[in-house]
Scaffold this motif. Sequence first.
Motif, PDB file in Angstrom:
ATOM      1  N   SER A   1      -5.646   1.555  -6.863  1.00 57.84           N
ATOM      2  CA  SER A   1      -5.710   0.409  -5.975  1.00 57.84           C
ATOM      3  C   SER A   1      -5.564  -0.925  -6.681  1.00 57.84           C
ATOM      4  CB  SER A   1      -7.035   0.462  -5.210  1.00 57.84           C
ATOM      5  OG  SER A   1      -7.447  -0.809  -4.862  1.00 57.84           O
TER       6      SER A   1
ATOM      7  N   ASN B   1       0.824  -1.209   0.000  1.00 59.48           N
ATOM      8  CA  ASN B   1       0.000   0.000   0.000  1.00 59.48           C
ATOM      9  C   ASN B   1       0.861   1.263   0.000  1.00 59.48           C
ATOM     10  OD1 ASN B   1      -2.478  -1.185  -0.108  1.00 59.48           O
ATOM     11  ND2 ASN B   1      -2.954  -0.978   2.064  1.00 59.48           N
TER      12      ASN B   1
ATOM     13  N   TYR C   1       0.385   3.891  -2.999  1.00 59.21           N
ATOM     14  CA  TYR C   1      -0.209   5.203  -2.795  1.00 59.21           C
ATOM     15  C   TYR C   1       0.838   6.300  -2.629  1.00 59.21           C
ATOM     16  CZ  TYR C   1      -4.377   2.379  -2.409  1.00 59.21           C
ATOM     17  OH  TYR C   1      -5.387   1.491  -2.688  1.00 59.21           O
TER      18      TYR C   1
ATOM     19  N   LEU D   1      -6.633  -4.031   3.939  1.00 57.59           N
ATOM     20  CA  LEU D   1      -6.453  -3.573   5.321  1.00 57.59           C
ATOM     21  C   LEU D   1      -7.439  -4.242   6.271  1.00 57.59           C
ATOM     22  CD1 LEU D   1      -5.723   0.247   4.960  1.00 57.59           C
ATOM     23  CD2 LEU D   1      -4.139  -1.581   5.573  1.00 57.59           C
TER      24      LEU D   1
ATOM     25  N   GLN E   1     -12.576   2.130  -0.040  1.00 57.97           N
ATOM     26  CA  GLN E   1     -11.464   2.751  -0.760  1.00 57.97           C
ATOM     27  C   GLN E   1     -11.691   4.247  -0.672  1.00 57.97           C
ATOM     28  OE1 GLN E   1     -12.201   0.334  -4.356  1.00 57.97           O
ATOM     29  NE2 GLN E   1     -10.096  -0.302  -4.058  1.00 57.97           N
TER      30      GLN E   1
ATOM     31  N   ASN F   1      -9.535   6.312  -4.707  1.00 61.10           N
ATOM     32  CA  ASN F   1      -8.292   5.672  -5.158  1.00 61.10           C
ATOM     33  C   ASN F   1      -8.492   4.412  -5.975  1.00 61.10           C
ATOM     34  OD1 ASN F   1      -6.642   7.480  -3.995  1.00 61.10           O
ATOM     35  ND2 ASN F   1      -6.394   6.371  -2.086  1.00 61.10           N
TER      36      ASN F   1
END
Length: 399
Positions: free
Chosen positions: A359, A304, A308, A366, A351, A355
């Motif tokens: 993603s 992640n 991101y 998570l 989300q 994103n």
Amino acid sequence: MGNTLGSILGNAERLAALRKTGLLDSAPEEAFDRLTRLASKIIGAPVSLVSLVDVDRQFFKSVQGLKEPWASKRETPLSHSFCQHAVNSGLDLIIEDARIHPLVKESRAIPELGAVAYAGIPLIDDDGNALGSFCVIDSKPREWTQDEIEILRELASSVMTEVRLRSMVVGLQEIDRMRAELIAVISHDLRNPLTAIIGSVELLMSESRNISPEDANDFLKMIHEQGKRMLQMVEEMLARSRADADAGRMKHESVDLAPLLGRVIKSFQVGGHTNPLEVEAPSRLVIRADEGMIEQVMTNLIDNACKYSDPRSPVSVRLAERDQHAVFEVSDKGIGIDEGLIATVFQPFQQVNGNQDISGGVGLGLHIVRRFIEMHEGTIDVSSQKGEGSIFSVTLPAS
Ligand code: ADP
């Protein structure tokens, strides 16, 4: 907690089984109260309890005849618990006079709960974990008869039948909730790309002569992209259902987190990620855990952090021992998360920040991470600032 009791009372597997019952801090229920009422009445003991022994307290799922404030509080610290000894030994605990009994003569339960005579049967689940004890208490010394102990055993096994039924209900509710989530994903996240794919294919078929090769190519690219995204979603949903199945088979083995992190980092370095990974870790940090689950936690958080943030932006990964806990921290200088949305990132299918395009998933990562950490009696925290970056910090008990 008495220092000789730590190992069994604090056992992660036992505590996980206890949490899984869903009974801790739950409201009184007639099914359990009926059994404590019966115990008190048949055995003629003023107090009867279904006591669930947590790491630092005993919680009364049912309480009959106990003094205030304990009757209303429905819990006491372990300093007031005889039941912890039945849990610790896994055996019946029969005490005629607590004031001279070596195990409990110092217990606060004697002056504060008026507990002098005690008979407790451990509540043991199908995996052999002692969750608590079903007990009767008298305020004066008393010789418990074999018949009375026999009755207590029968009632304790009825308590366990209730606990099992209750677990089944909790499991069914969870399945029901997942089914609703699944329908939501299928109807939204899968239906939309599927509609786009079918529409494009129909257009390509009916207008094949009028469409330029460049436009046809764009349509095919879109179909390919949407197809890939759907496959990714299906794979994540399968991973989630495997995670649920794994939850029931969680391992408790010695895991050295340092080389495990080394392997995870290596897989990122050879796996095409471009973010520089700055790693800080001791040479050895052993905890009791399920290695596969912890590997997934580490992989997910680092993935992640890379996903991101800018592909050249460094991601820092830190592993350390702090206050008898292993702390694993991943921080990035990426897009960050809106303050108001931070709390939602652990919910399934969430989300944030719009994103979805970056993603490539459906927002289950998570959720699974948190589930695995909680199964280890650990915690996960996130601090983030939009446009600045995020820090995900995991704390796991070191033993
Ligand atoms: P996804 O499959 O969408 O990555 P996750 O459950 O892993 O699902 O994450 C949920 C959402 O939390 C992501 O869609 C993203 O919006 C946000 N998120 C997770 N990690 C980070 C991070 N390091 N920086 C910014 N946003 C993040």
